[in-house]
Scaffold this motif. Structure first.
Motif, PDB file in Angstrom:
ATOM      1  N   MET A  93       0.973  -1.546  -0.071  1.00  0.00           N
ATOM      2  CA  MET A  93       0.415   0.064   0.065  1.00  0.00           C
ATOM      3  C   MET A  93       0.861   1.137  -0.331  1.00  0.00           C
ATOM      4  O   MET A  93       1.403   1.154   0.666  1.00  0.00           O
ATOM      5  CB  MET A  93      -0.514  -0.070   1.335  1.00  0.00           C
ATOM      6  N   SER A  94       0.309   2.336  -1.131  1.00  0.00           N
ATOM      7  CA  SER A  94       1.622   3.364  -0.546  1.00  0.00           C
ATOM      8  C   SER A  94       1.030   4.740  -0.030  1.00  0.00           C
ATOM      9  O   SER A  94      -0.253   3.858   0.874  1.00  0.00           O
ATOM     10  CB  SER A  94       0.819   3.940  -3.055  1.00  0.00           C
ATOM     11  N   LEU A  95       2.052   5.017   0.242  1.00  0.00           N
ATOM     12  CA  LEU A  95       1.641   5.958   1.637  1.00  0.00           C
ATOM     13  C   LEU A  95       0.814   7.495   0.859  1.00  0.00           C
ATOM     14  O   LEU A  95       0.877   8.783   1.163  1.00  0.00           O
ATOM     15  CB  LEU A  95       2.803   6.967   1.837  1.00  0.00           C
ATOM     16  N   THR A  96      -1.066   6.944   0.905  1.00  0.00           N
ATOM     17  CA  THR A  96      -1.631   7.929   0.599  1.00  0.00           C
ATOM     18  C   THR A  96      -2.070   9.067   1.552  1.00  0.00           C
ATOM     19  O   THR A  96      -3.042   9.613   0.749  1.00  0.00           O
ATOM     20  CB  THR A  96      -2.684   7.151  -0.393  1.00  0.00           C
ATOM     21  N   GLY A  97      -1.653   8.132   2.098  1.00  0.00           N
ATOM     22  CA  GLY A  97      -2.574   8.935   3.412  1.00  0.00           C
ATOM     23  C   GLY A  97      -1.632  10.581   4.023  1.00  0.00           C
ATOM     24  O   GLY A  97      -2.375  11.376   4.984  1.00  0.00           O
ATOM     25  N   ILE A  98      -0.599  10.802   3.469  1.00  0.00           N
ATOM     26  CA  ILE A  98       0.565  12.544   3.724  1.00  0.00           C
ATOM     27  C   ILE A  98      -0.425  13.320   3.613  1.00  0.00           C
ATOM     28  O   ILE A  98      -1.081  13.329   1.953  1.00  0.00           O
ATOM     29  CB  ILE A  98       1.312  12.053   3.215  1.00  0.00           C
ATOM     30  N   LYS A  99      -0.946  14.085   3.951  1.00  0.00           N
ATOM     31  CA  LYS A  99      -1.574  15.868   3.863  1.00  0.00           C
ATOM     32  C   LYS A  99      -0.650  16.348   3.043  1.00  0.00           C
ATOM     33  O   LYS A  99       0.391  16.710   3.984  1.00  0.00           O
ATOM     34  CB  LYS A  99      -2.843  16.341   5.172  1.00  0.00           C
ATOM     35  N   ALA A 100      -1.263  17.207   2.319  1.00  0.00           N
ATOM     36  CA  ALA A 100      -0.698  18.190   1.564  1.00  0.00           C
ATOM     37  C   ALA A 100       0.065  18.936   2.666  1.00  0.00           C
ATOM     38  O   ALA A 100      -0.831  19.314   2.944  1.00  0.00           O
ATOM     39  CB  ALA A 100      -0.889  18.823   0.398  1.00  0.00           C
ATOM     40  N   GLY A 101       1.665  19.612   2.834  1.00  0.00           N
ATOM     41  CA  GLY A 101       1.625  20.856   4.137  1.00  0.00           C
ATOM     42  C   GLY A 101       1.316  20.043   5.223  1.00  0.00           C
ATOM     43  O   GLY A 101       1.498  20.902   6.271  1.00  0.00           O
ATOM     44  N   ALA A 102       0.955  19.001   5.827  1.00  0.00           N
ATOM     45  CA  ALA A 102       0.895  18.539   7.063  1.00  0.00           C
ATOM     46  C   ALA A 102       1.942  18.771   7.678  1.00  0.00           C
ATOM     47  O   ALA A 102       3.775  18.698   7.164  1.00  0.00           O
ATOM     48  CB  ALA A 102       0.271  17.202   7.167  1.00  0.00           C
ATOM     49  N   SER A 103       1.767  19.008   9.333  1.00  0.00           N
ATOM     50  CA  SER A 103       2.847  19.216   9.799  1.00  0.00           C
ATOM     51  C   SER A 103       3.801  17.537  10.219  1.00  0.00           C
ATOM     52  O   SER A 103       3.410  17.062  10.009  1.00  0.00           O
ATOM     53  CB  SER A 103       2.737  19.780  11.625  1.00  0.00           C
ATOM     54  N   PRO A 104       5.417  17.346   9.834  1.00  0.00           N
ATOM     55  CA  PRO A 104       5.721  16.972  10.713  1.00  0.00           C
ATOM     56  C   PRO A 104       5.779  16.155  11.375  1.00  0.00           C
ATOM     57  O   PRO A 104       6.235  15.374  11.803  1.00  0.00           O
ATOM     58  CB  PRO A 104       7.613  17.381  10.323  1.00  0.00           C
ATOM     59  N   ARG A 105       4.905  17.012  12.883  1.00  0.00           N
ATOM     60  CA  ARG A 105       4.695  16.451  14.254  1.00  0.00           C
ATOM     61  C   ARG A 105       3.341  15.977  13.697  1.00  0.00           C
ATOM     62  O   ARG A 105       3.102  14.840  15.139  1.00  0.00           O
ATOM     63  CB  ARG A 105       5.250  17.251  15.105  1.00  0.00           C
ATOM     64  N   GLY A 106       2.401  16.073  12.730  1.00  0.00           N
ATOM     65  CA  GLY A 106       1.794  15.394  13.129  1.00  0.00           C
ATOM     66  C   GLY A 106       0.426  15.656  14.164  1.00  0.00           C
ATOM     67  O   GLY A 106       0.288  16.750  14.218  1.00  0.00           O
ATOM     68  N   PHE A 107      -0.387  14.729  14.803  1.00  0.00           N
ATOM     69  CA  PHE A 107      -1.008  15.237  15.414  1.00  0.00           C
ATOM     70  C   PHE A 107      -0.516  16.283  16.691  1.00  0.00           C
ATOM     71  O   PHE A 107      -1.206  16.330  18.056  1.00  0.00           O
ATOM     72  CB  PHE A 107      -1.954  13.745  16.084  1.00  0.00           C
ATOM     73  N   LEU A 108       1.119  16.072  17.112  1.00  0.00           N
ATOM     74  CA  LEU A 108       1.889  16.215  18.009  1.00  0.00           C
ATOM     75  C   LEU A 108       1.642  17.347  19.022  1.00  0.00           C
ATOM     76  O   LEU A 108       1.591  17.858  19.600  1.00  0.00           O
ATOM     77  CB  LEU A 108       2.844  15.751  18.835  1.00  0.00           C
ATOM     78  N   SER A 109       1.748  18.314  16.973  1.00  0.00           N
ATOM     79  CA  SER A 109       1.599  19.740  17.101  1.00  0.00           C
ATOM     80  C   SER A 109       0.140  20.662  17.028  1.00  0.00           C
ATOM     81  O   SER A 109      -0.644  19.417  16.454  1.00  0.00           O
ATOM     82  CB  SER A 109       2.143  20.116  16.058  1.00  0.00           C
ATOM     83  N   SER A 110       0.556  21.357  17.574  1.00  0.00           N
ATOM     84  CA  SER A 110      -1.563  21.912  18.047  1.00  0.00           C
ATOM     85  C   SER A 110      -1.325  22.764  16.915  1.00  0.00           C
ATOM     86  O   SER A 110      -0.356  23.787  16.731  1.00  0.00           O
ATOM     87  CB  SER A 110      -1.099  22.623  19.631  1.00  0.00           C
ATOM     88  N   PRO A 111      -2.573  23.754  17.124  1.00  0.00           N
ATOM     89  CA  PRO A 111      -1.957  24.561  15.808  1.00  0.00           C
ATOM     90  C   PRO A 111      -2.852  26.109  16.356  1.00  0.00           C
ATOM     91  O   PRO A 111      -1.952  25.922  17.510  1.00  0.00           O
ATOM     92  CB  PRO A 111      -3.916  24.646  15.524  1.00  0.00           C
ATOM     93  N   GLN A 112      -1.340  26.859  15.664  1.00  0.00           N
ATOM     94  CA  GLN A 112      -0.865  27.949  16.204  1.00  0.00           C
ATOM     95  C   GLN A 112      -1.705  28.592  17.041  1.00  0.00           C
ATOM     96  O   GLN A 112      -1.278  29.528  18.191  1.00  0.00           O
ATOM     97  CB  GLN A 112      -0.160  29.026  15.469  1.00  0.00           C
ATOM     98  N   ASP A 113      -3.043  29.072  16.898  1.00  0.00           N
ATOM     99  CA  ASP A 113      -3.748  29.709  17.782  1.00  0.00           C
ATOM    100  C   ASP A 113      -3.947  29.382  18.985  1.00  0.00           C
ATOM    101  O   ASP A 113      -5.228  29.553  19.446  1.00  0.00           O
ATOM    102  CB  ASP A 113      -5.110  30.276  17.008  1.00  0.00           C
ATOM    103  N   ALA A 114      -4.194  27.792  19.134  1.00  0.00           N
ATOM    104  CA  ALA A 114      -4.553  27.186  20.515  1.00  0.00           C
ATOM    105  C   ALA A 114      -3.425  25.399  20.752  1.00  0.00           C
ATOM    106  O   ALA A 114      -3.865  24.759  20.880  1.00  0.00           O
ATOM    107  CB  ALA A 114      -6.346  26.328  19.210  1.00  0.00           C
ATOM    108  N   GLY A 115      -2.653  26.589  21.086  1.00  0.00           N
ATOM    109  CA  GLY A 115      -1.342  25.361  21.885  1.00  0.00           C
ATOM    110  C   GLY A 115      -1.738  24.866  23.443  1.00  0.00           C
ATOM    111  O   GLY A 115      -2.699  25.410  23.512  1.00  0.00           O
ATOM    112  N   GLY A 116      -0.956  24.732  23.832  1.00  0.00           N
ATOM    113  CA  GLY A 116      -0.416  24.184  24.750  1.00  0.00           C
ATOM    114  C   GLY A 116      -1.354  22.963  25.858  1.00  0.00           C
ATOM    115  O   GLY A 116      -2.149  22.413  24.934  1.00  0.00           O
ATOM    116  N   LEU A 117      -1.178  23.727  26.967  1.00  0.00           N
ATOM    117  CA  LEU A 117      -1.768  22.241  27.997  1.00  0.00           C
ATOM    118  C   LEU A 117      -3.536  21.882  28.032  1.00  0.00           C
ATOM    119  O   LEU A 117      -4.351  20.780  27.597  1.00  0.00           O
ATOM    120  CB  LEU A 117      -2.271  22.620  29.387  1.00  0.00           C
TER     121      LEU A 117
END
Lengths: 404, 544
Positions: free
Chosen positions: B1-25
């Motif tokens: 299966m190819s890596l079709t799941g990669i979103k264009a421009g997705a962060s390299p840290r995936g779900f671990l990185s928060s959107p810039q306006d809603a970070g933190g705890l």
């Protein structure tokens, strides 16, 4: 770990060895297979994996064989369980009562004691219950274990075929001193058992002093041997010399004598060498008691012995006699003094007298002592004589002006 | 299966990185992303695990010699109680399902999230609340609970320690477990990707499915039971008081009707992890897929009928002993079948020994010891001797720590590169594994012997004949602690500075490995079409 040669123990052990042996072989094969496969089929040696994912015959075999094996284990387990449960008709019955945190054993003639004395070669039926919370009656040497449940009687049996002492443990967690809820089975010859039983509650303290070789060093007639004489001890005081040379006077009472016998009196008696060996763990508690009773001039069998009663009833599990605080207030210096109790939520001062002691025995929750958890159970089975004896015992431990 | 799941421009840290306006705890503790919730569980579980281990080490230190007075009796009694409550209710029961189950279940079936993401977050909040209430029970009132984690009546009604608060913690934690189970069942039924047939589910998902049913069906009984204890303490109803028509044995039945199936809540997910790891490192399809999936369901259902084998000495009827002993032996068979299937998967594979496989082999060895010694306890006559002794303590630590614990460590090492996108030091991980395995055996094996000699459990002190075994056991606890410290340090170092792991470092075939590591927040860019099973490996990518 095998203290006995009776059939029940063999039956239980046979089950154990059968399961253990089978399991050891299976475990060895499993471990061997994993290690062998990991080495033999390492990707360097075996770069192309085989392609199969089932084998009906193998699967039938490894379902059927374990099924048969576990059914055999079940069968053996059940057989040995039946042996543990099948109480012989001619068994002698002993009542066993567990309480926080001691055991007591009652024989057909009403005699009670803190250890289980049994005659060799005779099955003993144990009728077990508890005064308070659930305890577990466990004698590893006989493979016997059953819970002591309040409001219910459970049964077990054992038969000693070799003389000796075998530990009894409590196995169901029962609070603070669960780990110290220990006793033992004391297996003696039938003759010895009969004579022990015939002695009744009162034991011959003098004979016991001979038995434990006390009289080689301590005379009963007032003469001075290696150790001080044991004549006319009640009411006297001893002068102890501590290791740093200081001297102090102590009353010769029950606590002192017991401490002296186990080598714990805290110094030597003035005028004598500290040469007495410790008898710690060598004298059964009821024998020790009988000897002390004799030395203090208490007549065996006549008035009830409050000290002994307090030990048998488990009072001393929670109340010390030396002033230290256990679960409840210490008995030392308690009687005749004022103490603070909680009466319907208010703190009240009361005098600890005979009436108050009897009230507490009948209804401990009514006015519990301040600063202690109200955990004391009621003692509805005590006779009036027994209550008097306990009052007398507390009085003897009470403040000096009230004692004697 | 190819890596079709990669979103264009997705962060390299995936779900671990928060959107810039809603970070933190706040972006974590109010996130409905199943992967973040899973990591929240993992962080809590590992923290509480460390606390439980510390209490265990203190107990072992206290028991190093007879007469040792490092802890006062009441303190020791509270320590073993709190150790048990933390380890059972806060660590082991949620362990794999709540952490790795949450992170992986939607990924394994090709879903965006679980069925009820907000309910999932609520479950975590319930868990956190339960944990806080449990901690409150330790540090407030008239002392930490001293009943053992089993809360047996009548002692638990009479003790003046903080039992009422502790049972309320258990009650709350029960709801967390029920809701997670409910969520998983609906997710597996409803959210499988097109082509993800029941027979293409990974065996990890099958084990979560069987576990979830036990969580939903058995946990309410625990809730009722601890509420009854609470009612007894507060209202003094006499439900379990024989003097007033109650029955203390009734409590034991109710307690074990939950708490025995709970053992399967603890072990089944670990078995699922093992079933998923072995094929990857043997590069071979799992042997007997149907039997393993079926045996999970069998264990879950028959396992619900064996509770009273904890009560052979309780005074219940001999007929009950007969029935429960028989059923106990029957439930042993499906566990044996699983082990044979795992061995057959290794047979004629092409095996690479990596840390996840080492922990898996450790699971098989330790679980076998635990399972086989369980047979001695299933045999009615033999159980009478070992019941409530150190033999039992050894048995369940082999099953729960050697089994579930090593299974969880295997999962940590297997999915670590997927979750964090980095790789830990694999040599250090292997070294930690061997130290842990050695430590566990030195710690727990002497307890089998002590138990056979008659050493009862829950003793703050012991007669001198048990001194040697107790000493060896304490030394084992130090070895184990060193191994655990090395393992967690290595994983921590991997999170901080590990090399990039890539989407599929192990060459595994389940769907999560088709995504980048860490996976992006919404999982799959588009829901995948599944065309093959979970163990159909591509021709050996490891040698590329």
């Amino acid at each position: 770990m095998n203290g006995q040669a009776v059939n029940v123990v063999q039956s239980v052990d046979r089950t154990f060895y059968f399961i253990f042996g089978t399991s050891a072989v299976i475990l060895f094969l499993i471990a061997l297979a994993t290690i062998y496969f990991v080495i033999r089929y390492n990707h360097k040696r075996h770069p192309v994996p085989a392609d199969f994912d089932h084998n009906t015959l193998a699967e039938i075999i490894w379902t059927a064989v374990p099924t048969l094996l576990v059914l055999a284990m079940f069968y053996y387990g059940w057989q040995s369980f039946r042996a543990l449960r099948g109480i012989p008709e001619d068994a002698m019955e002993v009542k066993v009562v567990g309480r926080m945190w001691s055991w007591s054993f009652e024989y057909a003639d009403g005699r009670t004691g803190p250890i289980l004395v049994v005659p060799l070669g005779k099955p003993v039926k144990l009728a077990i219950t508890s005064k308070d919370v659930i305890h577990g009656f466990y004698v590893p040497a006989f493979r016997v274990k059953i819970d002591a449940v309040p409001g219910m009687t459970t049964y077990a049996w054992l038969q000693a075929d070799r003389p000796g002492d075998y530990e009894i443990y409590c196995t169901v967690y029962c609070g603070l001193e669960h780990a110290k809820m220990l006793s033992r089975v004391h297996a003696v010859s039938p003759e010895e058992f009969e004579s022990w039983l015939a002695q009744g509650q009162g034991r011959d303290g003098k004979a016991l002093l001979e038995k434990h070789d006390c009289l080689g060093c301590h005379a009963l007639d007032g003469s001075k041997l290696v150790g001080p004489s044991l004549k006319d001890l009640p009411g006297r005081q001893a002068t102890l010399v501590e290791t740093d040379g200081r001297e102090r006077q102590v009353a010769i009472d029950e606590a002192y004598l017991k401490a002296a016998i186990v080598g714990d009196k805290g110094g030597r008696v003035k005028g004598f060498e500290p040469s007495m060996p410790s008898y710690r763990g060598q004298i059964p508690p009821e024998e020790l008691q009988a000897m002390v009773d004799f030395l203090l001039g208490r007549q065996p069998g006549k008035p009830l012995d409050g000290a002994k009663l307090a030990e048998e009833q488990g009072c001393l599990g929670c109340h010390s006699t030396d002033g230290s605080i256990l679960v409840g207030p210490s008995f030392k210096g308690l009687f005749g003094e004022k103490t603070t109790v909680i009466d319907q939520g208010r703190e009240v001062e009361v005098l600890v007298d005979a009436d108050f002691v009897k009230e507490v025995l009948a209804n401990p929750g009514k006015r519990p002592a301040k600063g202690f958890d109200p955990v004391m159970p009621t003692y509805p089975d005590l006779t009036p004589e027994q209550k008097e004896a306990l009052v007398g015992y507390l009085m003897s431990l009470g403040h000096e002006k009230h004692s004697h | 299966m190819s890596l079709t799941g990669i979103k264009a421009g997705a962060s390299p840290r995936g779900f671990l990185s928060s959107p810039q306006d809603a970070g933190g705890l706040r972006s974590w503790i109010f996130s409905t992303d199943h992967k973040r919730i899973g990591l929240l569980y993992l962080a809590c579980i590992l923290t509480l695990f460390a606390a439980g281990v510390a209490l265990g080490l203190i107990m072992r230190l206290k028991l190093i010699t007879p007469g040792n007075d490092l802890l006062a009796p009441q303190t020791y009694n509270a320590v073993f109680t709190v150790h048990g409550v933390i380890m059972i209710f806060l660590v082991v029961i949620p362990s794999i399902p709540a952490s790795f189950g949450n992170i992986l279940l939607p990924l394994h079936i090709g879903a965006e999230d679980v069925s009820f993401p907000r309910l999932n977050l609520f479950s975590w909040w319930l868990y956190l609340t339960g944990a806080v209430v449990a901690l409150v029970s330790i540090f407030t009132g008239s002392g930490a609970p001293d009943t053992g984690w089993t809360f047996y009546v009548p002692f638990s009604e009479r003790t003046t320690t903080n039992v009422s608060v502790a049972v309320m913690a258990v009650f709350i934690l029960g709801f967390s477990s029920i809701l997670t189970g409910l969520n998983f069942i609906t997710t597996i039924h409803q959210l499988r990707a097109p082509g993800m047939t029941w027979r293409r589910l990974s065996l990890f998902v099958w084990s979560l499915y069987a576990t979830a049913w036990v969580q939903v069906l058995a946990t309410p009984i625990l809730g009722i039971t601890v509420l009854l204890v609470f009612a007894e303490r507060v209202l003094n109803l006499g439900l379990f008081d024989p003097g007033r028509g109650g029955d203390p044995l009734l409590y034991q039945h109710l307690f074990w009707i939950y708490s025995h199936p709970a053992v399967y809540i603890m072990i089944l997910p670990a078995m699922g992890v093992i079933s998923d790891i072995i094929p990857v490192f043997a590069r071979k399809r799992i042997f007997g897929y149907n039997m393993i999936a079926f045996s999970s369901l069998t264990i879950a259902s028959v396992g619900s009928l064996v509770w009273a084998h904890h009560m052979f000495t309780s005074g219940m009827s001999d007929l009950a002993v007969l029935v429960f002993s028989f059923l106990t032996f029957i439930v042993a068979v499906p566990s044996a079948i699983k082990i044979f299937n795992w061995l057959s998967t290794l047979y004629k594979g092409s095996i690479i020994v990596e840390p996840p496989l080492l922990f898996t082999l450790g699971f098989i060895w330790m679980f076998s010891v635990g399972g086989l010694t369980g047979l001695i306890q299933g045999a009615a006559g033999a159980d009478i001797h070992v019941h409530d002794t150190y033999f039992i303590v050894a048995h369940f630590h082999y099953v729960i720590f050697g089994g579930t614990g090593l299974g969880m460590f295997a999962a940590m090492h297997f999915w670590f590169p997927k979750i964090f996108g980095r790789m830990y030091n694999r040599r250090t991980a292997a070294a930690a594994f061997w130290i842990i395995l050695l430590g566990m055996n030195v710690l727990y094996f002497p307890m089998f012997i002590l138990g056979l000699m008659g050493m009862p459990r829950r003793y703050y002190d012991y007669p001198a004949q048990f001194a040697q075994g107790q000493l060896i056991s304490t030394v084992g606890s130090w070895i184990l602690a060193m191994g655990l410290a090395l393992m967690f340090y290595n994983l921590y170092a991997g999170v901080r500075r590990g090399a990039a792991a890539g989407p599929n470092p192990w060459g595994a075939a389940t769907l999560e490995w088709t995504l980048p590591s860490p996976p992006p927040s919404g999982n799959f860019a588009e829901i995948p079409e599944v065309e093959k099973g979970p163990y159909d490996f591509a021709p050996d990518p490891r040698h590329d």
